[in-house]
Scaffold this motif. Sequence first.
Motif, PDB file in Angstrom:
ATOM      1  N   MET A   1       0.916  -1.380   0.028  1.00  0.00           N
ATOM      2  CA  MET A   1       0.054  -0.006  -0.091  1.00  0.00           C
ATOM      3  C   MET A   1       0.877   1.123  -0.048  1.00  0.00           C
ATOM      4  O   MET A   1       1.967   1.267   0.678  1.00  0.00           O
ATOM      5  N   LYS A   2       0.448   2.188  -0.815  1.00  0.00           N
ATOM      6  CA  LYS A   2       1.283   3.674  -0.578  1.00  0.00           C
ATOM      7  C   LYS A   2       0.494   4.545  -0.104  1.00  0.00           C
ATOM      8  O   LYS A   2      -0.991   4.824  -0.180  1.00  0.00           O
ATOM      9  N   VAL A   3       0.965   5.352   0.663  1.00  0.00           N
ATOM     10  CA  VAL A   3       0.402   6.580   1.575  1.00  0.00           C
ATOM     11  C   VAL A   3       1.159   7.771   1.280  1.00  0.00           C
ATOM     12  O   VAL A   3       2.389   7.851   1.075  1.00  0.00           O
ATOM     13  N   LYS A   4       0.524   9.000   1.364  1.00  0.00           N
ATOM     14  CA  LYS A   4       1.069  10.265   1.103  1.00  0.00           C
ATOM     15  C   LYS A   4       1.050  10.834   2.511  1.00  0.00           C
ATOM     16  O   LYS A   4      -0.010  10.934   3.233  1.00  0.00           O
ATOM     17  N   TYR A   5       2.333  11.435   2.966  1.00  0.00           N
ATOM     18  CA  TYR A   5       2.487  12.051   4.452  1.00  0.00           C
ATOM     19  C   TYR A   5       1.684  13.482   4.242  1.00  0.00           C
ATOM     20  O   TYR A   5       2.206  13.962   3.508  1.00  0.00           O
ATOM     21  N   ILE A   6       0.770  13.583   5.161  1.00  0.00           N
ATOM     22  CA  ILE A   6       0.455  14.899   5.093  1.00  0.00           C
ATOM     23  C   ILE A   6       0.376  15.553   6.507  1.00  0.00           C
ATOM     24  O   ILE A   6      -0.154  16.670   6.803  1.00  0.00           O
ATOM     25  N   GLY A   7       1.419  15.012   7.416  1.00  0.00           N
ATOM     26  CA  GLY A   7       1.813  15.558   8.894  1.00  0.00           C
ATOM     27  C   GLY A   7       2.856  16.829   8.603  1.00  0.00           C
ATOM     28  O   GLY A   7       3.028  17.235   7.245  1.00  0.00           O
TER      29      GLY A   7
ATOM     30  N   ILE B   1       5.038  10.696  -1.138  1.00  0.00           N
ATOM     31  CA  ILE B   1       4.559   9.255  -1.071  1.00  0.00           C
ATOM     32  C   ILE B   1       5.522   7.845  -0.497  1.00  0.00           C
ATOM     33  O   ILE B   1       6.653   8.002  -0.937  1.00  0.00           O
ATOM     34  N   TYR B   2       4.915   7.209   0.610  1.00  0.00           N
ATOM     35  CA  TYR B   2       5.812   6.158   1.205  1.00  0.00           C
ATOM     36  C   TYR B   2       5.041   5.067   0.954  1.00  0.00           C
ATOM     37  O   TYR B   2       3.826   5.005   0.638  1.00  0.00           O
ATOM     38  N   ASP B   3       5.889   3.739   1.097  1.00  0.00           N
ATOM     39  CA  ASP B   3       5.311   2.455   0.961  1.00  0.00           C
ATOM     40  C   ASP B   3       5.110   2.134   2.207  1.00  0.00           C
ATOM     41  O   ASP B   3       6.226   2.139   3.108  1.00  0.00           O
ATOM     42  N   VAL B   4       3.975   1.554   2.710  1.00  0.00           N
ATOM     43  CA  VAL B   4       3.830   0.922   3.962  1.00  0.00           C
ATOM     44  C   VAL B   4       4.431  -0.545   3.999  1.00  0.00           C
ATOM     45  O   VAL B   4       3.777  -1.385   3.249  1.00  0.00           O
ATOM     46  N   MET B   5       5.177  -0.921   4.709  1.00  0.00           N
ATOM     47  CA  MET B   5       5.751  -2.021   4.691  1.00  0.00           C
ATOM     48  C   MET B   5       4.626  -3.334   5.471  1.00  0.00           C
ATOM     49  O   MET B   5       4.717  -4.487   5.147  1.00  0.00           O
ATOM     50  N   GLU B   6       4.088  -2.517   6.681  1.00  0.00           N
ATOM     51  CA  GLU B   6       3.021  -3.610   7.205  1.00  0.00           C
ATOM     52  C   GLU B   6       2.281  -2.586   8.027  1.00  0.00           C
ATOM     53  O   GLU B   6       2.741  -1.736   8.332  1.00  0.00           O
ATOM     54  N   VAL B   7       1.157  -3.160   8.350  1.00  0.00           N
ATOM     55  CA  VAL B   7       0.077  -2.459   9.490  1.00  0.00           C
ATOM     56  C   VAL B   7       0.292  -3.255  10.679  1.00  0.00           C
ATOM     57  O   VAL B   7       0.013  -4.294  10.681  1.00  0.00           O
ATOM     58  N   ASP B   8       0.606  -2.468  11.832  1.00  0.00           N
ATOM     59  CA  ASP B   8       1.032  -3.291  13.015  1.00  0.00           C
ATOM     60  C   ASP B   8      -0.459  -3.784  13.576  1.00  0.00           C
ATOM     61  O   ASP B   8      -1.425  -2.909  13.573  1.00  0.00           O
ATOM     62  N   GLU B   9      -0.499  -4.908  13.957  1.00  0.00           N
ATOM     63  CA  GLU B   9      -1.708  -5.780  14.508  1.00  0.00           C
ATOM     64  C   GLU B   9      -2.270  -5.121  15.723  1.00  0.00           C
ATOM     65  O   GLU B   9      -3.459  -4.925  15.702  1.00  0.00           O
ATOM     66  N   GLU B  10      -1.612  -4.794  16.607  1.00  0.00           N
ATOM     67  CA  GLU B  10      -1.998  -4.194  17.803  1.00  0.00           C
ATOM     68  C   GLU B  10      -2.477  -2.806  17.768  1.00  0.00           C
ATOM     69  O   GLU B  10      -3.457  -2.426  18.092  1.00  0.00           O
ATOM     70  N   SER B  11      -1.590  -1.899  17.365  1.00  0.00           N
ATOM     71  CA  SER B  11      -1.862  -0.538  17.122  1.00  0.00           C
ATOM     72  C   SER B  11      -2.520  -0.094  15.946  1.00  0.00           C
ATOM     73  O   SER B  11      -3.273   1.254  16.038  1.00  0.00           O
ATOM     74  N   GLY B  12      -2.231  -0.583  14.804  1.00  0.00           N
ATOM     75  CA  GLY B  12      -2.756  -0.227  13.490  1.00  0.00           C
ATOM     76  C   GLY B  12      -1.986   0.691  12.952  1.00  0.00           C
ATOM     77  O   GLY B  12      -2.332   1.452  11.814  1.00  0.00           O
ATOM     78  N   TRP B  13      -0.803   1.257  13.592  1.00  0.00           N
ATOM     79  CA  TRP B  13       0.068   1.893  12.828  1.00  0.00           C
ATOM     80  C   TRP B  13       0.806   1.452  11.520  1.00  0.00           C
ATOM     81  O   TRP B  13       0.681   0.142  11.437  1.00  0.00           O
ATOM     82  N   TYR B  14       1.155   2.433  10.829  1.00  0.00           N
ATOM     83  CA  TYR B  14       2.206   1.920   9.445  1.00  0.00           C
ATOM     84  C   TYR B  14       3.521   1.932   9.868  1.00  0.00           C
ATOM     85  O   TYR B  14       4.144   2.692  10.688  1.00  0.00           O
ATOM     86  N   ARG B  15       4.200   0.765   9.349  1.00  0.00           N
ATOM     87  CA  ARG B  15       5.305   0.293   9.366  1.00  0.00           C
ATOM     88  C   ARG B  15       6.122   1.050   7.942  1.00  0.00           C
ATOM     89  O   ARG B  15       5.843   0.685   7.126  1.00  0.00           O
TER      90      ARG B  15
ATOM     91  N   GLU C   1      -2.315   9.920   3.888  1.00  0.00           N
ATOM     92  CA  GLU C   1      -3.615   9.850   3.145  1.00  0.00           C
ATOM     93  C   GLU C   1      -3.325   8.646   2.205  1.00  0.00           C
ATOM     94  O   GLU C   1      -2.389   8.581   1.278  1.00  0.00           O
ATOM     95  N   PRO C   2      -4.275   7.681   1.999  1.00  0.00           N
ATOM     96  CA  PRO C   2      -3.839   6.526   1.252  1.00  0.00           C
ATOM     97  C   PRO C   2      -3.924   6.793  -0.120  1.00  0.00           C
ATOM     98  O   PRO C   2      -4.759   7.618  -0.664  1.00  0.00           O
TER      99      PRO C   2
END
Length: 64
Positions: free
Chosen positions: A1-7, A19-33, A50-51
């Motif tokens: 998944m690709k996401v654009k940083y808006i922070g 645009i960054y590549d999400v390596m994984e979504v953490d199962e516990e927190s839902g945060w992007y690696r 932003e996806p």
Amino acid sequence: MKVKYIGENDPLELLNGKIYDVMEVDEESGWYRIIDETGEDFLFQPDDFEPQNDVVNDPSKKSI
């Protein structure tokens, strides 16, 4: 998944609008690696992204 940083822009972490590549979504927190600007991977809060649509526009297909 690709996401654009808006922070907020931080040249040592993430750049606003990039645009960054999400390596994984953490199962516990839902945060992007994501690999940041230092070349290391860290977990980042998804609210700051932003996806992006991974579909590539095909110029041979015209819309009606």
